[in-house]
Design a protein around this motif. Structure first.
Motif, short mmCIF file in Angstrom:
data_model
loop_
_atom_site.label_atom_id
_atom_site.label_comp_id
_atom_site.label_asym_id
_atom_site.label_seq_id
_atom_site.Cartn_x
_atom_site.Cartn_y
_atom_site.Cartn_z
N ALA A 50 0.83 -1.20 0.00
CA ALA A 50 0.00 0.00 0.00
C ALA A 50 0.87 1.25 0.00
O ALA A 50 0.60 2.20 -0.74
N CYS A 51 1.92 1.27 0.81
CA CYS A 51 2.82 2.42 0.85
C CYS A 51 3.50 2.63 -0.51
O CYS A 51 3.65 3.76 -0.97
N ARG A 52 3.88 1.54 -1.12
CA ARG A 52 4.50 1.65 -2.46
C ARG A 52 3.49 2.15 -3.47
O ARG A 52 3.80 2.98 -4.33
N ARG A 53 2.26 1.65 -3.40
CA ARG A 53 1.22 2.02 -4.35
C ARG A 53 0.95 3.53 -4.31
O ARG A 53 0.67 4.14 -5.34
N PHE A 54 1.05 4.13 -3.13
CA PHE A 54 0.79 5.56 -2.98
C PHE A 54 2.07 6.37 -2.82
O PHE A 54 2.02 7.52 -2.41
N ASP A 55 3.20 5.75 -3.16
CA ASP A 55 4.49 6.44 -3.23
C ASP A 55 4.86 7.11 -1.90
O ASP A 55 5.24 8.27 -1.87
N LEU A 56 4.75 6.37 -0.81
CA LEU A 56 5.01 6.91 0.52
C LEU A 56 6.39 6.61 1.05
O LEU A 56 6.78 7.14 2.08
N ILE A 57 7.12 5.74 0.39
CA ILE A 57 8.44 5.34 0.89
C ILE A 57 9.49 6.25 0.26
O ILE A 57 9.67 6.24 -0.95
N PRO A 58 10.14 7.07 1.10
CA PRO A 58 11.13 8.01 0.57
C PRO A 58 12.23 7.30 -0.23
O PRO A 58 12.76 6.28 0.21
#
Length: 132
Positions: A50-58
């Motif tokens: 989910a974090c990758r899908r919404f580009d949340l991982i710096p």
């Protein structure tokens, strides 16, 4: 360089940023997609995905085309550990996940309100010493 993150850290990040994501989704008209993903995570799906899908991982520049038209990548100033060096302005103690699902710890806000878990419909977080 991408930040190395495991599933537990991603769940903390997801929970922490979900309110900001919901505001951005409402403004950008992609709330349905966000809420489907939030439901998947709530039901035990991968918070890391989910974090990758919404580009949340710096630093994770792997753009797989899931970001919607006009959406900004990520949420500014995001970091997996919500606890900062600044002591709480009001209230005392730390709070933990109300369901014991993730490792998020947080403190009361500047107005003294206890933190809530966005993943579980703003359920109040529990004081760290309470049983559950």
């Amino acid at each position: 360089m991408a930040v190395e993150m495991d599933e537990g850290q991603a769940l903390v990040l997801w929970c922490l940023l979900l309110p900001d994501l919901r505001r951005a989704a409402a403004a950008g008209r992609w709330s349905d997609r966000l809420e489907r993903t939030a439901a998947q995570v709530r039901d035990g799906g991968s918070a890391l995905d989910a974090c990758r899908r919404f580009d949340l991982i710096p630093g994770d520049d792997a753009d797989d085309g899931t970001r919607g038209f006009g959406e900004q990548p990520g949420v500014a100033n995001a970091y997996p550990d919500p606890r900062g060096a600044r002591p709480p302005g009001t209230g005392r103690g730390e709070y933990r996940c109300p369901r014991g699902v993730c490792g998020r710890y947080d403190r009361r806000d500047d107005e003294g309100r206890p933190p809530v878990c966005a993943l579980f419909d703003d359920e109040p977080m529990l004081p760290t010493g309470s049983p559950r």
